[in-house]
Enzyme design. Structure first.
Site, PDB file in Angstrom:
ATOM      1  N   ALA A 250      15.272  15.587  33.603  1.00  0.00           N
ATOM      2  CA  ALA A 250      15.246  17.001  33.058  1.00  0.00           C
ATOM      3  C   ALA A 250      15.058  16.933  31.596  1.00  0.00           C
ATOM      4  O   ALA A 250      15.713  17.191  30.843  1.00  0.00           O
ATOM      5  CB  ALA A 250      16.518  17.643  33.437  1.00  0.00           C
ATOM      6  N   VAL A 251      13.871  16.488  31.217  1.00  0.00           N
ATOM      7  CA  VAL A 251      13.401  16.217  29.760  1.00  0.00           C
ATOM      8  C   VAL A 251      12.337  17.292  29.377  1.00  0.00           C
ATOM      9  O   VAL A 251      11.822  17.050  28.511  1.00  0.00           O
ATOM     10  CB  VAL A 251      12.805  14.685  29.575  1.00  0.00           C
ATOM     11  CG1 VAL A 251      13.797  13.770  29.921  1.00  0.00           C
ATOM     12  CG2 VAL A 251      11.632  14.646  30.529  1.00  0.00           C
ATOM     13  N   GLY A 252      12.301  18.481  29.819  1.00  0.00           N
ATOM     14  CA  GLY A 252      11.486  19.422  29.202  1.00  0.00           C
ATOM     15  C   GLY A 252      10.415  19.800  30.418  1.00  0.00           C
ATOM     16  O   GLY A 252      10.170  19.253  31.431  1.00  0.00           O
TER      17      GLY A 252
ATOM     18  N   HIS B  30      39.499  48.999  25.653  1.00  0.00           N
ATOM     19  CA  HIS B  30      40.516  48.056  25.872  1.00  0.00           C
ATOM     20  C   HIS B  30      41.053  47.913  27.052  1.00  0.00           C
ATOM     21  O   HIS B  30      41.236  48.964  27.741  1.00  0.00           O
ATOM     22  CB  HIS B  30      41.581  48.319  24.765  1.00  0.00           C
ATOM     23  CG  HIS B  30      42.911  47.307  24.940  1.00  0.00           C
ATOM     24  ND1 HIS B  30      42.511  45.991  24.284  1.00  0.00           N
ATOM     25  CD2 HIS B  30      44.137  47.446  25.315  1.00  0.00           C
ATOM     26  CE1 HIS B  30      43.852  45.675  24.619  1.00  0.00           C
ATOM     27  NE2 HIS B  30      44.775  46.208  25.134  1.00  0.00           N
TER      28      HIS B  30
ATOM     29  N   GLU C  15      20.864  11.550  26.664  1.00  0.00           N
ATOM     30  CA  GLU C  15      20.101  12.412  25.852  1.00  0.00           C
ATOM     31  C   GLU C  15      19.301  11.618  24.870  1.00  0.00           C
ATOM     32  O   GLU C  15      20.212  10.657  24.203  1.00  0.00           O
ATOM     33  CB  GLU C  15      21.070  13.452  25.343  1.00  0.00           C
ATOM     34  CG  GLU C  15      20.375  14.331  24.180  1.00  0.00           C
ATOM     35  CD  GLU C  15      19.072  14.888  24.474  1.00  0.00           C
ATOM     36  OE1 GLU C  15      19.032  15.746  25.471  1.00  0.00           O
ATOM     37  OE2 GLU C  15      18.234  14.987  23.793  1.00  0.00           O
TER      38      GLU C  15
ATOM     39  N   ASP D 267       5.378  31.035  30.444  1.00  0.00           N
ATOM     40  CA  ASP D 267       5.698  29.644  30.121  1.00  0.00           C
ATOM     41  C   ASP D 267       4.610  28.821  29.943  1.00  0.00           C
ATOM     42  O   ASP D 267       4.578  27.716  28.794  1.00  0.00           O
ATOM     43  CB  ASP D 267       6.344  28.802  31.318  1.00  0.00           C
ATOM     44  CG  ASP D 267       7.974  29.002  31.633  1.00  0.00           C
ATOM     45  OD1 ASP D 267       8.299  29.941  31.044  1.00  0.00           O
ATOM     46  OD2 ASP D 267       8.260  28.266  32.291  1.00  0.00           O
TER      47      ASP D 267
ATOM     48  N   GLY E 268      19.751  18.799  28.041  1.00  0.00           N
ATOM     49  CA  GLY E 268      19.195  20.134  27.567  1.00  0.00           C
ATOM     50  C   GLY E 268      19.703  21.295  28.682  1.00  0.00           C
ATOM     51  O   GLY E 268      20.871  20.978  29.200  1.00  0.00           O
ATOM     52  N   VAL E 269      18.991  22.416  28.733  1.00  0.00           N
ATOM     53  CA  VAL E 269      19.485  23.532  29.656  1.00  0.00           C
ATOM     54  C   VAL E 269      19.778  23.059  30.972  1.00  0.00           C
ATOM     55  O   VAL E 269      20.781  23.227  31.588  1.00  0.00           O
ATOM     56  CB  VAL E 269      18.748  24.741  29.317  1.00  0.00           C
ATOM     57  CG1 VAL E 269      19.311  26.097  30.161  1.00  0.00           C
ATOM     58  CG2 VAL E 269      18.165  24.809  27.934  1.00  0.00           C
TER      59      VAL E 269
ATOM     60  N   ALA F  15      12.280  33.192  31.699  1.00  0.00           N
ATOM     61  CA  ALA F  15      11.585  34.266  32.606  1.00  0.00           C
ATOM     62  C   ALA F  15      11.462  35.484  31.865  1.00  0.00           C
ATOM     63  O   ALA F  15      10.430  36.236  32.017  1.00  0.00           O
ATOM     64  CB  ALA F  15      12.967  34.486  33.717  1.00  0.00           C
TER      65      ALA F  15
END
Ligand code: FAD
Ligand code: NAD
Length: 480
Positions: A277-279, A452, A212, A320, A191-192, A328
């Site tokens: 890192a599973v949430g 540009h 994963e 959260d 994930g992130v 955040a």
């Protein structure tokens, strides 16, 4: 009897400290309780985001990006570096100084706004009543307030099959503190956090494998761009194994013996370090007493309505610990909304306009639904895509991977979503967020002047492409 405070906030992460600041701006007497201690045991404001999340991870992403770019990217510009090496101690010291500057900045803002920073544990006792136990005390003291905002944040989800040992098998906080570059590193969860922290250590020289569980890569993101991203990350050296079930990851000798199962059967590997890192899950342990009667939802989040009201009068919850993405900026917006509503204003948040960013190189960012989601919902749309390979600035800076994709309603032309995989995607997607929050159409963007040469011209061209008239892309010309 007079209350101690107009407003007590429990938690000083981005949700809580922003609520406290806005409360003070609106003239409330504010107390903000937070129990975070830094590695030296000193109280520190800013919660997960500043101390162990957004900020330290971006500091390491930045250093590791410079290192890796010097190693692999600049030779074609004639920049050749001999004897390049990474001093991990200095990198970590810089990261800590970035964190300290920002956390102390919040302390300064609190002081300037007369917010009482209450260092210790807070517990909701009931409507308008909070127990506060200072770090150096054992017994709580009862505080009263007209309104209480709960902003306790979240904490990493643990896996029984991969118990943390603080050194070899660690969570994201431990992965920000490795004192040397692991030779072989596994991350459970692509994930992130897996992608960001996996990238950090991969760029510094680790051989990184992401294990994963899901069969699809980044199912929350646009799947066409996710396929490009998967190829890019794989080329960078991240080995991403999808559809993998972890059976165990435990220290044996000086490395972690890891057993997992995927389509090719059971496999065993040894890694020098493993990151879990599973949430993350809401941090509600010890936050309220049973007598307070605070309601949680089926996922363990504090139950709130659209305006972050809990089931108790005068008790609100944000960040959260409540439904919605764990980001955040989402918590900050909720903090502002709640305090303004307490002050009698009619504020609301816009859950459909929360941008998401994965800070890899290139970045992956989006706002609004994916094409897959629009199809499922039966919403007619037109899509405009523009590759960075056709953008002059991207060419000049050597960042040609990826594209901008805009989705607009087929009948009203209203912008519905933007998906960007490519250089500065986090900044480019914000242009779409601004346009969408002003209810712009793709034609509004197509008729806007863009300087540009800029990467932003890719947003312009994608908007033109919605109507089949991108200028710098080959394709059948649209007449009219
Ligand atoms: P938190 O930041 O978790 O703060 C809650 C605070 O409340 C903490 O200080 C906690 O100790 C305190 N607390 C909890 N309970 C009590 C109690 N009972 N009494 C007193 N104090 C209490 N998000 C982004 O948007 N962008 C990013 O780039 C990003 N990167 C991240 C990288 C990593 C490695 C991690 C782990 C997270 C990242 N996030 C990012 C997510 C982001 O950190 C969270 O969404 C954000 O911190 C949530 O804010 P919050 O205020 O709800 O909670
Ligand atoms: P995540 O939900 O992004 O990813 C967790 C991954 O682990 C998922 O792909 C999931 O399928 C996988 N997974 C779950 N159980 C597994 C198992 N047993 N074995 C293997 N894989 C498994 O969560 P995260 O990466 O831990 O991040 C936590 C939160 O922090 C996220 O909600 C994210 O929004 C936030 N965060 C945001 C940023 C950012 O905004 N750039 C950066 C880091 C973290």
């Amino acid at each position: 009897m007079d209350k101690d405070y107009d407003l007590i906030v429990i938690g000083a992460g981005p949700a809580g400290y922003v609520a406290a600041l806005r409360g003070a701006q609106l003239g409330f007497k504010v107390g903000c309780i937070d129990n975070w201690l830094d590695p030296d045991g000193k109280p520190s404001l800013g919660g997960t985001c500043l101390n162990a999340g957004c900020i330290p991870s971006k500091a390491l992403l930045d250093t590791s990006h410079h290192f890796s770019a010097l190693r692999t990217e600049y030779a074609d510009q004639g920049i050749l570096v001999d004897g390049l090496r990474i001093d991990v101690d200095t990198m970590l010291a810089r990261k800590r100084s970035v964190v300290t500057a920002l956390t102390q900045g919040i302390a300064t803002l609190f002081k300037a706004q007369d917010i009482d920073w209450l260092k210790g544990h807070g517990q909701l006792l009931g409507t308008g009543r909070v127990g506060f136990t200072a770090h150096d005390r054992k017994t709580p003291k009862e505080l009263t307030a007209d309104n209480v905002i709960l902003a306790p944040g979240s904490t990493p989800i643990a896996l029984d099959s991969a118990p943390l040992d603080g050194e070899y098998v660690v969570d994201s906080t431990g992965a920000l503190e490795f004192t040397d570059v692991p030779k072989r590193l596994a991350v459970i969860g692509a994930g992130v956090i897996g992608l960001e922290l996996g990238s950090v250590w991969n760029r510094l020289g680790s051989e990184v494998t992401l294990l994963e569980a899901q069969p699809d890569f980044l199912p929350i993101a646009d799947q066409a761009l996710a396929r490009t991203a998967l190829k890019t990350y794989t080329n960078q050296g991240l080995q991403i194994k999808l559809g993998t079930r972890i059976k165990s990851a435990k220290l044996s000798g000086k490395s972690v013996r890891t057993v997992f199962e995927d389509a090719s059967g059971e496999q065993q590997e040894r890694y020098d370090r493993v990151i879990v890192a599973v949430g993350r899950r809401p941090n509600t342990t010890g936050l309220f007493t049973n007598e307070s009667d605070l309601l949680l939802d089926e996922r363990g989040c504090i139950h709130v309505d659209d305006f972050c009201r809990t089931n108790l009068p005068g008790v609100w919850a944000i960040g959260d610990a409540v439904r919605g993405p764990m980001l955040a900026h989402k918590g900050e917006e909720e903090g502002v909304m709640v305090v303004e509503r307490i002050a009698g204003q009619n504020s609301a948040t816009e859950p459909d306009l929360i941008p998401s960013v994965i800070y890899t190189t290139p970045e992956f960012a989006w706002v609004g639904p994916t094409e897959q989601k629009l199809k499922q919902a039966g919403i007619p749309y037109r899509s405009g895509r523009f590759p960075f390979a056709a953008n002059g600035r991207a060419r000049a800076q050597g960042d040609v991977e990826g594209e901008v994709k805009l989705l607009a309603h087929a009948e009203t032309d209203r912008l519905l979503a933007a998906h960007v995989f490519g250089p500065s995607a986090s900044e480019l997607v914000q242009q779409a967020v601004i346009a969408m929050s002003m209810e712009a159409t793709s034609e509004d963007l197509a008729r806007t002047i863009f300087a540009h040469p800029t990467l932003s011209e890719s947003v312009h061209e994608a908007a033109l492409a919605v109507d089949g008239r991108a200028l710098h892309m080959a394709g059948k010309p649209k007449r009219g």
